[in-house]
Design a protein around this motif. Structure first.
Motif, short mmCIF file in Angstrom:
data_model
loop_
_atom_site.label_atom_id
_atom_site.label_comp_id
_atom_site.label_asym_id
_atom_site.label_seq_id
_atom_site.Cartn_x
_atom_site.Cartn_y
_atom_site.Cartn_z
N TYR A 78 0.74 -1.54 0.20
CA TYR A 78 -0.16 -0.09 0.05
C TYR A 78 1.18 1.58 -0.33
O TYR A 78 0.52 1.57 -0.37
N ASP A 79 1.90 1.18 1.16
CA ASP A 79 3.31 2.43 0.72
C ASP A 79 3.26 2.78 -0.35
O ASP A 79 3.73 3.67 -0.71
N GLN A 80 3.77 1.63 -1.14
CA GLN A 80 4.37 1.79 -2.10
C GLN A 80 3.57 2.21 -3.33
O GLN A 80 4.03 3.17 -5.05
N MET A 81 2.19 2.51 -3.06
CA MET A 81 1.58 2.80 -4.56
C MET A 81 1.55 4.08 -4.54
O MET A 81 1.57 5.50 -3.32
N SER A 82 1.54 4.95 -5.13
CA SER A 82 1.77 6.54 -5.62
C SER A 82 -0.13 7.08 -4.94
O SER A 82 -0.71 6.21 -5.78
N THR A 83 -0.04 8.66 -4.43
CA THR A 83 -1.54 8.91 -4.89
C THR A 83 -1.81 9.72 -5.85
O THR A 83 -0.50 9.90 -7.02
N PRO A 84 -2.93 9.54 -5.92
CA PRO A 84 -4.21 9.26 -5.17
C PRO A 84 -4.46 7.32 -5.40
O PRO A 84 -4.16 6.93 -6.81
N LYS A 85 -4.57 6.73 -4.59
CA LYS A 85 -5.06 5.23 -4.56
C LYS A 85 -6.26 4.74 -4.15
O LYS A 85 -6.08 6.31 -2.85
N PHE A 86 -6.09 3.61 -4.19
CA PHE A 86 -7.18 3.58 -3.61
C PHE A 86 -7.95 1.57 -3.11
O PHE A 86 -6.59 1.45 -3.63
N VAL A 87 -8.43 1.76 -2.41
CA VAL A 87 -8.30 -0.18 -1.67
C VAL A 87 -9.96 -0.81 -1.97
O VAL A 87 -10.72 0.52 -0.88
N VAL A 88 -9.72 -1.80 -2.39
CA VAL A 88 -11.09 -2.09 -2.91
C VAL A 88 -10.89 -4.19 -1.99
O VAL A 88 -9.77 -4.71 -2.63
N ALA A 89 -11.80 -4.08 -1.05
CA ALA A 89 -12.08 -5.26 -0.08
C ALA A 89 -13.14 -6.22 -0.69
O ALA A 89 -13.83 -5.85 -0.65
N VAL A 90 -12.55 -7.28 -1.18
CA VAL A 90 -13.12 -8.30 -2.38
C VAL A 90 -14.03 -9.23 -0.97
O VAL A 90 -12.42 -9.74 -1.11
N GLY A 91 -14.86 -9.39 -1.08
CA GLY A 91 -15.17 -10.72 -0.08
C GLY A 91 -15.72 -10.27 0.87
O GLY A 91 -14.92 -9.79 1.57
N THR A 92 -16.28 -11.01 1.59
CA THR A 92 -16.84 -11.19 2.75
C THR A 92 -15.58 -11.27 3.73
O THR A 92 -15.54 -10.07 4.74
N CYS A 93 -15.27 -11.80 3.68
CA CYS A 93 -13.30 -11.96 4.82
C CYS A 93 -12.63 -10.96 4.60
O CYS A 93 -11.70 -9.87 5.40
N ALA A 94 -12.28 -10.79 3.25
CA ALA A 94 -11.86 -9.14 3.21
C ALA A 94 -12.22 -7.82 4.34
O ALA A 94 -11.93 -7.38 4.67
N CYS A 95 -13.49 -7.86 4.06
CA CYS A 95 -14.62 -6.21 4.45
C CYS A 95 -14.49 -7.32 5.93
O CYS A 95 -13.85 -6.15 6.50
N SER A 96 -14.31 -7.45 7.01
CA SER A 96 -14.29 -8.04 8.39
C SER A 96 -13.69 -9.10 8.82
O SER A 96 -13.93 -9.44 9.91
#
Lengths: 172, 312
Positions: A78-96
């Motif tokens: 995540y830190d290596q990505m350059s801004t603007p950057k976004f994160v998508v949590a895919v699936g129930t496990c990633a959400c919670s």
């Protein structure tokens, strides 16, 4: 918003490059992410390309509950990505954390480690849901993000943090 | 003087090259998608990618050589744009044509490759160094057949200016058929110069993540992409001028023919990219040195004898 900002925001909306990270998923959601990239769904219609390098990507697509093993790596990517950057949590496990929540080796959902912009629940999620989420995310968030980058340039608040991680991945 | 400068800056010079490179990238990606039974990107996709990258934050790795890292995209783009000035686009003659510009164009076209190598090398990352070494290795393999293939029409025509070669073959279209083997060698070498499948081992995103450009981000990455696409435009233009000498005598019609020729060449390269898998570095080296180079040498020897025999 000036013309340049508008052009950049338009570009960002129409060219989200994604990078896919498995934080400890059972591979169900990963297969659906790969499915979304196949000719049947053809994400390139929306300008979405899969990138291998975090430096090139705009959207970090994370599947699975974050295990202790992957926690540091997820943060580093995540830190290596350059801004603007976004994160998508895919699936129930990633959400919670899903059914793995509270397990001895699991930290929790993705938002326990890095900020998440969109949650896609489902076990496993459908490719249509992934496409819809990435599209809706960019349409909703990007104008704001372009403004945020401009503010960053003036105040440079995340300079130090970035500097600490800019060399990340070079220590091998 | 002023008109020449305008020609170089606007049409058919740098501005046209940039616009045409975006168009070629779109055609390339769209055709590639259609060949894979996909819908493909919309027409503004390359533009959107470019603008997006301009707006992203540039991260320079701590270990990287900062000045080299920042200068390479510009140097690369400048070299490609300079090469374009000597290639005939509008009408018969290039904007700046002189005896020997073919060699200058060839050398200018190897600068982006060297920039790519330096970009990988100065990034100080495992993947970029791997990609950089592969880029350099591949360059040593394809550069020889590329040069010989580009020079064989020049040997037969007896002139080393691209404008002169085009004029020579436009007057004697049948002689251009002699260069057919060199044409295919030039196409294949161009494919490996542009690091497209089957010669895309240097950027192999599935094994070394993306090669030399892994650490590049933001506008530097945008310019690196732009210079790669401009290189594609210049290489196809040069091949069209050297090997497809069909001219009408009217400048506008010649320009239309130029567009048709370059787009057809691009579609050939895309078809090749869509239909083959990646080959290993050693296979690539073997193919270049064992097949392409001998064929190119035979071509140039045949051309030398033909020139003597025809008494040109």
């Amino acid at each position: 918003m000036g013309l340049v900002d508008k052009a950049i925001a338009w570009g960002g909306r129409n060219s989200p490059w994604i990078i896919h990270f498995n934080a400890g998923a059972c591979n169900g959601c990963d297969i659906e992410v790969v499915d979304a990239l196949t000719p049947r769904f053809d994400l390139e219609r929306l300008g979405i390309l899969q990138q291998g390098s975090p430096r090139h990507a705009d959207v970090l697509v994370v599947t699975g509950a974050v295990t202790l093993q992957t926690r540091e790596r997820l943060k580093e990517i995540y830190d290596q990505m350059s801004t603007p950057k976004f994160v998508v949590a895919v699936g129930t496990c990633a959400c919670s954390g899903g059914i793995f929540d509270g397990c001895y080796c699991v930290t929790g959902g993705v938002d326990a480690v890095i900020p998440v912009d969109a949650y896609i629940p489902g076990c496993a999620v459908r490719p249509e849901a992934i496409i819809h989420a990435v599209d809706a995310l960019l349409k909703a968030k990007l104008p704001k993000a372009a403004g945020r980058l401009k503010k960053d340039k003036k105040a440079k608040p995340d300079r130090k943090e970035d500097a600490a991680h800019d060399g990340a991945g070079n220590d091998q | 003087m002023l008109l020449d400068i305008l020609k170089i800056l606007l049409f058919p010079g740098f501005a046209f090259l940039a616009a045409y490179a975006f168009l070629l990238e779109y055609v390339d990606r769209k055709a590639y998608a259609r060949m894979q039974n996909r819908v493909g990107p919309p027409w503004y996709q390359p533009l959107a990618d470019f603008f997006k990258l301009l707006g992203k934050k540039v991260i320079i790795p701590r270990n990287a050589g900062k000045r080299t890292f920042a200068a390479l995209p510009v140097v690369s783009l400048a070299a490609v744009a300079t090469a374009y000035v000597s290639v005939p686009v509008w009408g018969r003659a290039a904007i700046v044509g002189y005896e020997g510009d073919l060699v200058v164009v060839l050398y200018l076209l190897s600068i982006p490759t060297i920039c790519l190598f330096l970009a990988g090398f100065s990034s100080h990352d495992v993947y970029t160094i791997m990609g950089a070494f592969r880029t350099l290795t591949q360059m040593f393999a394809y550069e020889v057949p590329l040069f010989i293939a580009f020079l064989s029409p020049a040997v037969l025509a007896g002139t080393w200016s691209i404008t002169g070669i085009l004029a020579f073959y436009a007057d004697r279209p049948l002689l251009a058929l002699v260069n057919l083997p060199a044409f295919f060698i030039a196409l294949l070498s161009a494919q490996s110069k542009l690091e497209r499948a089957p010669f895309d081992a240097p950027e192999a995103e599935t094994e070394i993540v993306g090669g030399a450009l892994v650490e590049y981000s933001g506008r530097y990455l945008a310019f690196m992409h732009a210079s790669a696409m401009c290189e594609l435009a210049v290489v196809t233009s040069a091949i069209a001028a050297l090997f497809l000498p069909v001219l009408t005598g009217f400048a506008a019609a010649d320009f239309a023919l130029y567009l048709i020729k370059t787009l057809a060449l691009l579609l050939l390269l895309t078809l090749l990219r869509a239909s083959v898998a990646r080959i290993r570095m050693d296979q690539m080296l073997n193919f270049c040195w064992m097949v392409m180079t001998p064929m190119a040498i035979i071509q140039i020897v045949v051309n030398l004898f033909l020139r003597g025999g025809l008494g040109l």
